[in-house]
Design a protein around this motif. Structure first.
Motif, short mmCIF file in Angstrom:
data_model
loop_
_atom_site.label_atom_id
_atom_site.label_comp_id
_atom_site.label_asym_id
_atom_site.label_seq_id
_atom_site.Cartn_x
_atom_site.Cartn_y
_atom_site.Cartn_z
N PRO A 161 40.95 58.81 14.74
CA PRO A 161 40.47 60.19 14.93
C PRO A 161 39.93 60.48 16.33
CG PRO A 161 39.00 58.93 13.49
CD PRO A 161 40.24 58.11 13.67
N TRP A 162 39.61 59.44 17.09
CA TRP A 162 39.11 59.67 18.44
C TRP A 162 40.20 60.13 19.42
CZ3 TRP A 162 39.83 54.85 16.27
CH2 TRP A 162 40.78 54.03 16.89
N LEU A 163 41.47 60.02 19.01
CA LEU A 163 42.55 60.38 19.93
C LEU A 163 42.55 61.87 20.25
CD1 LEU A 163 45.51 58.15 18.68
CD2 LEU A 163 44.12 57.87 20.75
N ALA A 164 42.11 62.70 19.32
CA ALA A 164 42.07 64.15 19.60
C ALA A 164 41.15 64.46 20.78
CB ALA A 164 41.66 64.92 18.35
N PRO A 165 39.91 63.96 20.82
CA PRO A 165 39.09 64.21 22.01
C PRO A 165 39.63 63.53 23.27
CG PRO A 165 37.90 62.85 20.42
CD PRO A 165 39.09 63.40 19.72
N VAL A 166 40.32 62.39 23.12
CA VAL A 166 40.91 61.76 24.30
C VAL A 166 42.02 62.67 24.86
CG1 VAL A 166 42.17 59.78 25.19
CG2 VAL A 166 40.36 59.44 23.53
N ARG A 167 42.81 63.25 23.99
CA ARG A 167 43.84 64.18 24.46
C ARG A 167 43.21 65.37 25.19
NH1 ARG A 167 45.86 63.34 19.20
NH2 ARG A 167 45.34 65.47 18.59
N ALA A 168 42.08 65.84 24.68
CA ALA A 168 41.41 66.96 25.34
C ALA A 168 40.93 66.56 26.73
CB ALA A 168 40.24 67.44 24.49
N LEU A 169 40.43 65.33 26.87
CA LEU A 169 40.00 64.86 28.19
C LEU A 169 41.19 64.73 29.13
CD1 LEU A 169 37.44 62.12 27.09
CD2 LEU A 169 36.89 64.30 28.20
N ALA A 170 42.31 64.25 28.62
CA ALA A 170 43.51 64.14 29.46
C ALA A 170 44.00 65.52 29.89
CB ALA A 170 44.61 63.40 28.70
N GLU A 171 43.95 66.48 28.99
CA GLU A 171 44.34 67.85 29.35
C GLU A 171 43.41 68.41 30.43
OE1 GLU A 171 44.15 69.73 25.57
OE2 GLU A 171 46.17 69.12 24.98
N GLU A 172 42.10 68.14 30.30
CA GLU A 172 41.15 68.58 31.32
C GLU A 172 41.47 67.95 32.67
OE1 GLU A 172 36.47 68.00 32.61
OE2 GLU A 172 37.07 67.51 30.56
N ALA A 173 41.77 66.65 32.66
CA ALA A 173 42.08 65.97 33.91
C ALA A 173 43.32 66.56 34.57
CB ALA A 173 42.28 64.47 33.65
N LEU A 174 44.35 66.84 33.78
CA LEU A 174 45.55 67.46 34.34
C LEU A 174 45.25 68.83 34.92
CD1 LEU A 174 48.23 66.50 31.66
CD2 LEU A 174 48.03 65.59 33.97
N ARG A 175 44.40 69.55 34.24
CA ARG A 175 44.07 70.92 34.67
C ARG A 175 43.23 70.93 35.94
NH1 ARG A 175 41.93 72.07 30.32
NH2 ARG A 175 39.72 71.98 30.86
N THR A 176 42.34 69.95 36.07
CA THR A 176 41.38 69.97 37.17
C THR A 176 41.73 69.02 38.31
OG1 THR A 176 40.02 68.29 36.07
CG2 THR A 176 39.52 70.61 35.59
N GLY A 177 42.75 68.17 38.12
CA GLY A 177 43.14 67.25 39.18
C GLY A 177 42.37 65.96 39.22
N VAL A 178 41.59 65.65 38.17
CA VAL A 178 40.91 64.35 38.11
C VAL A 178 41.98 63.25 37.95
CG1 VAL A 178 39.38 62.89 36.73
CG2 VAL A 178 38.77 65.27 37.18
N PRO A 179 41.98 62.22 38.77
CA PRO A 179 43.00 61.17 38.65
C PRO A 179 42.99 60.50 37.28
CG PRO A 179 41.91 61.03 40.77
CD PRO A 179 41.14 62.02 39.97
N VAL A 180 44.18 60.23 36.78
CA VAL A 180 44.36 59.61 35.45
C VAL A 180 45.27 58.40 35.60
CG1 VAL A 180 45.21 59.94 33.10
CG2 VAL A 180 44.18 61.86 34.32
N LEU A 181 44.95 57.35 34.84
CA LEU A 181 45.89 56.26 34.63
C LEU A 181 45.95 55.99 33.14
CD1 LEU A 181 47.83 54.13 35.77
CD2 LEU A 181 45.91 52.53 35.76
N GLY A 182 47.13 56.17 32.55
CA GLY A 182 47.35 55.84 31.16
C GLY A 182 48.18 54.58 31.07
N ILE A 183 47.71 53.61 30.27
CA ILE A 183 48.38 52.33 30.12
C ILE A 183 48.88 52.20 28.67
CG2 ILE A 183 48.05 49.82 30.10
CD1 ILE A 183 45.97 50.20 32.33
N CYS A 184 50.18 51.95 28.49
CA CYS A 184 50.78 51.76 27.18
C CYS A 184 50.52 53.00 26.31
CB CYS A 184 50.29 50.46 26.55
SG CYS A 184 51.26 49.92 25.13
N LEU A 185 49.70 52.90 25.28
CA LEU A 185 49.34 54.09 24.50
C LEU A 185 48.82 55.19 25.41
CD1 LEU A 185 48.56 55.79 22.02
CD2 LEU A 185 46.47 54.40 21.84
N GLY A 186 48.04 54.82 26.43
CA GLY A 186 47.51 55.83 27.35
C GLY A 186 48.60 56.58 28.07
N ALA A 187 49.69 55.87 28.44
CA ALA A 187 50.82 56.53 29.08
C ALA A 187 51.52 57.47 28.11
CB ALA A 187 51.81 55.49 29.60
N GLN A 188 51.68 57.02 26.87
CA GLN A 188 52.31 57.86 25.86
C GLN A 188 51.48 59.11 25.58
OE1 GLN A 188 52.80 55.09 22.65
NE2 GLN A 188 54.21 53.79 23.82
#
Length: 234
Positions: free
Chosen positions: A65-92
């Motif tokens: 169930p924590w994946l929903a807030p993680v997705r929201a954080l990833a969306e925020e990072a994409l929107r604001t330009g905060v650097p992201v690195l997703g590894i394996c599941l994180g990349a998916q």
């Protein structure tokens, strides 16, 4: 000067990648999301977001169930330009929130030290530049990104998995492989599950140990470049 790191399994920590980032001055706030660790509501106070691996689909909210807030954080990072690195599941997960498609048990599985082929688009990429055209990295996957987001830059592939690395925008990267993993990680994998997939764990360990000196050098440099992006901008 801190990175938010989301850990999705008990054994799936940031490993040597996290240690290298810390050496470069990027502190890590590791949230054990799998164990009820509290995720922040937003990325305020963090210079980057790192989402680690795990045996889930990126929208498996019933199991994780924590994946929903993680997705929201990833969306925020994409929107604001905060650097992201997703590894394996994180990349998916990164591919998923940016509009791509992820399929469960897609194609042939990969485990152990695996050869990646960098695409021409990687030559001037802030993280991949300087790596050899063919480079080894530890893999451990059955799921795969089957379609990249429309605006993604495709950076690397392997024989069994076309999408091994990509970038969305200027500073969000997804890697299907594990730059944080060492041969010691492979020793902890389920030998019987590997056997059913056609792998011998002892042989995977031996191969990874043979490739380790070069892999260590390559992925330390990769970590250094991500730290530079996080601390100083792309």
């Amino acid at each position: 000067m801190r990175a938010l790191v989301v850990q999705n399994t008990p054994t799936g920590g940031p490993g040597r990648f996290g240690s290298r980032l810390a050496q470069q001055g990027l502190g890590l706030d590791v949230v054990h999301a799998w164990d009820g660790g509290r995720l922040p509501e937003d990325l305020t106070g963090h210079r980057s977001l790192i989402v680690l691996g795990g045996g889930y689909m990126p929208d498996a909210d019933d199991r994780a169930p924590w994946l929903a807030p993680v997705r929201a954080l990833a969306e925020e990072a994409l929107r604001t330009g905060v650097p992201v690195l997703g590894i394996c599941l994180g990349a998916q997960l990164l591919a998923y929130v940016a509009g791509g498609t992820v399929r469960a048990e897609h194609g042939l599985p990969e485990s152990g030290s695996t050869e990646l082929t960098l695409r021409p688009e990687a030559l001037d990429d802030p993280l991949f530049q300087g790596l050899p055209a063919r480079v080894k990295a530890v893999e451990h996957r059955v799921d795969a990104i089957s379609r990249l987001p429309r605006n993604a830059r495709w950076l690397a592939s392997s024989e069994r998995c076309p999408v091994q690395a990509f970038r969305v925008g200027e500073s969000a990267w997804g890697v299907q492989f594990h730059p944080e993993a060492t041969p010691q990680h492979i020793r902890g994998w389920d030998a019987e599950a590997l056997r059913r997939q056609g792998f011998d764990r002892d042989e995977l360990v031996r191969t990874a140990e043979r490739d380790e000196p070069e892999s260590l050098r390559n992925w330390q440099g990769f970590a250094d470049r991500f730290a530079s992006v996080a601390l100083n901008g792309a």
